[in-house]
Design a protein around this motif. Structure first.
Motif, PDB file in Angstrom:
ATOM      1  N   ALA A 194       0.828  -1.208   0.000  1.00 53.41           N
ATOM      2  CA  ALA A 194       0.000   0.000   0.000  1.00 53.41           C
ATOM      3  C   ALA A 194       0.861   1.257   0.000  1.00 53.41           C
ATOM      4  N   TRP A 195       1.958   1.240   0.764  1.00 56.31           N
ATOM      5  CA  TRP A 195       2.839   2.415   0.830  1.00 56.31           C
ATOM      6  C   TRP A 195       3.481   2.681  -0.526  1.00 56.31           C
ATOM      7  N   ARG A 196       3.936   1.631  -1.196  1.00 55.92           N
ATOM      8  CA  ARG A 196       4.562   1.813  -2.520  1.00 55.92           C
ATOM      9  C   ARG A 196       3.569   2.384  -3.515  1.00 55.92           C
ATOM     10  N   GLU A 197       2.330   1.925  -3.456  1.00 55.60           N
ATOM     11  CA  GLU A 197       1.326   2.424  -4.405  1.00 55.60           C
ATOM     12  C   GLU A 197       1.000   3.892  -4.157  1.00 55.60           C
ATOM     13  N   ILE A 198       0.869   4.281  -2.902  1.00 54.86           N
ATOM     14  CA  ILE A 198       0.528   5.673  -2.618  1.00 54.86           C
ATOM     15  C   ILE A 198       1.718   6.593  -2.867  1.00 54.86           C
ATOM     16  N   ARG A 199       2.947   6.079  -2.696  1.00 52.33           N
ATOM     17  CA  ARG A 199       4.132   6.875  -3.036  1.00 52.33           C
ATOM     18  C   ARG A 199       4.266   7.016  -4.552  1.00 52.33           C
ATOM     19  N   ARG A 200       3.881   5.964  -5.283  1.00 50.71           N
ATOM     20  CA  ARG A 200       3.916   6.041  -6.746  1.00 50.71           C
ATOM     21  C   ARG A 200       2.934   7.086  -7.263  1.00 50.71           C
ATOM     22  N   ALA A 201       1.761   7.156  -6.628  1.00 49.97           N
ATOM     23  CA  ALA A 201       0.746   8.112  -7.068  1.00 49.97           C
ATOM     24  C   ALA A 201       1.086   9.544  -6.656  1.00 49.97           C
ATOM     25  N   TYR A 202       1.770   9.708  -5.504  1.00 52.75           N
ATOM     26  CA  TYR A 202       2.091  11.051  -5.003  1.00 52.75           C
ATOM     27  C   TYR A 202       3.560  11.097  -4.568  1.00 52.75           C
ATOM     28  N   PRO A 203       4.485  11.030  -5.523  1.00 48.40           N
ATOM     29  CA  PRO A 203       5.914  10.956  -5.174  1.00 48.40           C
ATOM     30  C   PRO A 203       6.467  12.216  -4.538  1.00 48.40           C
ATOM     31  N   ASP A 204       5.808  13.357  -4.750  1.00 51.00           N
ATOM     32  CA  ASP A 204       6.340  14.626  -4.249  1.00 51.00           C
ATOM     33  C   ASP A 204       5.707  15.052  -2.931  1.00 51.00           C
ATOM     34  N   ARG A 205       4.945  14.164  -2.299  1.00 50.64           N
ATOM     35  CA  ARG A 205       4.270  14.502  -1.041  1.00 50.64           C
ATOM     36  C   ARG A 205       4.766  13.608   0.088  1.00 50.64           C
ATOM     37  N   SER A 206       4.586  14.086   1.319  1.00 50.08           N
ATOM     38  CA  SER A 206       4.839  13.228   2.473  1.00 50.08           C
ATOM     39  C   SER A 206       3.760  12.140   2.512  1.00 50.08           C
ATOM     40  N   THR A 207       4.012  11.074   3.262  1.00 50.55           N
ATOM     41  CA  THR A 207       3.038   9.982   3.321  1.00 50.55           C
ATOM     42  C   THR A 207       1.702  10.470   3.871  1.00 50.55           C
ATOM     43  N   TYR A 208       1.742  11.282   4.929  1.00 53.10           N
ATOM     44  CA  TYR A 208       0.493  11.793   5.507  1.00 53.10           C
ATOM     45  C   TYR A 208      -0.257  12.667   4.503  1.00 53.10           C
ATOM     46  N   SER A 209       0.475  13.531   3.812  1.00 56.00           N
ATOM     47  CA  SER A 209      -0.142  14.390   2.810  1.00 56.00           C
ATOM     48  C   SER A 209      -0.697  13.570   1.655  1.00 56.00           C
ATOM     49  N   ALA A 210       0.006  12.498   1.286  1.00 56.27           N
ATOM     50  CA  ALA A 210      -0.456  11.630   0.204  1.00 56.27           C
ATOM     51  C   ALA A 210      -1.753  10.924   0.588  1.00 56.27           C
ATOM     52  N   VAL A 211      -1.851  10.492   1.848  1.00 53.99           N
ATOM     53  CA  VAL A 211      -3.085   9.851   2.321  1.00 53.99           C
ATOM     54  C   VAL A 211      -4.249  10.827   2.228  1.00 53.99           C
ATOM     55  N   LYS A 212      -4.035  12.065   2.621  1.00 56.55           N
ATOM     56  CA  LYS A 212      -5.092  13.065   2.565  1.00 56.55           C
ATOM     57  C   LYS A 212      -5.472  13.392   1.123  1.00 56.55           C
ATOM     58  N   ALA A 213      -4.497  13.321   0.216  1.00 57.84           N
ATOM     59  CA  ALA A 213      -4.776  13.645  -1.187  1.00 57.84           C
ATOM     60  C   ALA A 213      -5.399  12.483  -1.943  1.00 57.84           C
ATOM     61  N   SER A 214      -5.187  11.257  -1.475  1.00 57.41           N
ATOM     62  CA  SER A 214      -5.675  10.078  -2.187  1.00 57.41           C
ATOM     63  C   SER A 214      -7.202  10.064  -2.248  1.00 57.41           C
ATOM     64  N   LYS A 215      -7.713   9.638  -3.388  1.00 51.94           N
ATOM     65  CA  LYS A 215      -9.162   9.544  -3.588  1.00 51.94           C
ATOM     66  C   LYS A 215      -9.638   8.094  -3.607  1.00 51.94           C
ATOM     67  N   ASP A 216      -8.730   7.148  -3.333  1.00 52.98           N
ATOM     68  CA  ASP A 216      -9.073   5.729  -3.401  1.00 52.98           C
ATOM     69  C   ASP A 216      -9.034   5.107  -2.008  1.00 52.98           C
ATOM     70  N   PRO A 217     -10.212   4.929  -1.379  1.00 53.97           N
ATOM     71  CA  PRO A 217     -10.233   4.345  -0.027  1.00 53.97           C
ATOM     72  C   PRO A 217      -9.602   2.963   0.047  1.00 53.97           C
ATOM     73  N   SER A 218      -9.666   2.190  -1.044  1.00 59.02           N
ATOM     74  CA  SER A 218      -9.110   0.847  -0.989  1.00 59.02           C
ATOM     75  C   SER A 218      -7.601   0.862  -0.830  1.00 59.02           C
ATOM     76  N   ILE A 219      -6.962   2.004  -1.056  1.00 59.58           N
ATOM     77  CA  ILE A 219      -5.518   2.122  -0.842  1.00 59.58           C
ATOM     78  C   ILE A 219      -5.222   2.786   0.498  1.00 59.58           C
ATOM     79  N   PHE A 220      -5.819   3.983   0.739  1.00 56.41           N
ATOM     80  CA  PHE A 220      -5.436   4.663   1.979  1.00 56.41           C
ATOM     81  C   PHE A 220      -6.030   4.001   3.219  1.00 56.41           C
ATOM     82  N   VAL A 221      -7.157   3.297   3.080  1.00 51.53           N
ATOM     83  CA  VAL A 221      -7.691   2.562   4.233  1.00 51.53           C
ATOM     84  C   VAL A 221      -6.751   1.419   4.605  1.00 51.53           C
TER      85      VAL A 221
END
Length: 299
Positions: free
Chosen positions: A131-158
């Motif tokens: 899950a971390w690799r996928e959210i970092r791939r989608a938001y490489p320029d953000r911190s992990t917390y910021s990427a979680v807040k920006a993500s629109k896919d609950p199946s990943i950030f949940v």
């Protein structure tokens, strides 16, 4: 969406195996913290089943009843997951910890618990890494917390937040068991169970806040809006785009509406052509925008 499905399946099978092992260990050793961890893993397993169900329902095509599709169903089931973590995960763990404190009993075979917690950490760590690799791939320029807040896919950030809570919970359970064993004070096992419950409550509140925002009409990301604004500004016929409105209607689906001010001298025929061409350009350059509606500003 395919990456998210893989992540959910990986988390589901990992938590199913972990839950079975933890329940067996808690029954054998009498550890309250281990029972709380077993409840936690069982809730997580059910949650992943709900996310898969939500993904399947969200993938249905649009129809007359839902002309923009069913994508927001995934947001609803993500919110249900948050409620389950709060009620079954957090509340039951706290209750079990209170029972243990009221009647503490020695823990049998503590080393078995430590071995199982270590194995669970490996499973949870693998799921978290996906899950971390996928959210970092989608938001490489953000911190992990910021990427979680920006993500629109609950199946990943949940999954990411669940696994982060699970790894922290394992550390708490191991600490409680260690103190209970080495200090010969079983009450520490109950304290660990309560701490795990509080951790799950906090995780549930964060997840509920994120999914509630999506359910109540959250806009597309700033990156998408800026891309659309630039595309409109670069068109020689457009003077300004004073209003660009958007709403996330699925994990990878956006509804967009914009008001355009055209330069003087642009004929009505050219305005119509510009609306049509810009709509096609927006939808082709931003595939996540499923519907774009452009209108000229009132004169």
């Amino acid at each position: 969406m395919k990456a998210g499905k893989k992540i959910v399946y990986a988390a589901l099978f990992a938590n199913l195996a972990i839950a079975a092992i933890k329940f067996a260990a808690s029954l054998w050793t009498g550890s309250s913290a281990m029972l709380s961890e077993a409840i936690h893993s069982s809730v997580d397993t059910g949650n992943q089943g709900l996310l898969l169900y939500g993904r399947r329902r969200a993938s249905r095509p649009a129809d007359d009843g839902h002309p923009f599709g069913y994508g927001m169903e995934l947001f609803f089931w993500g919110f249900v997951v948050a409620l389950l973590i709060f009620s079954f995960g957090g509340a039951l763990s706290i209750y079990e910890g209170i029972l243990k404190l009221s009647d503490p009993e020695p823990i049998a075979d503590p080393w078995l618990n430590f071995a199982i917690l270590g194995a669970a950490a490996l499973f949870e760590g693998y799921s978290f890494r996906l899950a971390w690799r996928e959210i970092r791939r989608a938001y490489p320029d953000r911190s992990t917390y910021s990427a979680v807040k920006a993500s629109k896919d609950p199946s990943i950030f949940v999954i990411l937040m669940e696994d982060a809570a699970a790894l922290t919970g394992l550390a708490i359970a191991a600490s409680g068991l260690a103190l209970a064993f080495w200090l010969d004070e079983p009450a520490f096992d109950g304290v660990a169970s309560i701490a795990i419950g509080l951790l799950l409550l906090a995780t549930a509140v964060l997840l509920a806040r994120e999914t509630r925002s999506l359910l109540t009409g959250e806009s597309a990301s700033r990156r998408v809006i800026e891309r659309v604004r630039k595309l409109l500004r670069d068109d020689r016929r457009v003077e300004a785009a004073p209003e660009v409105l958007s709403m996330q209607i699925g994990a990878d689906a956006i509804l967009l509406a914009a008001t355009l001010e055209f330069h003087e001298g642009v004929s009505a025929q050219d305005v119509e052509r510009a609306q049509r061409e810009l709509t096609e350009e927006i939808e082709s350059s931003c595939p996540e925008i499923r519907r774009a509606f452009l209108r000229p500003a009132a004169v």
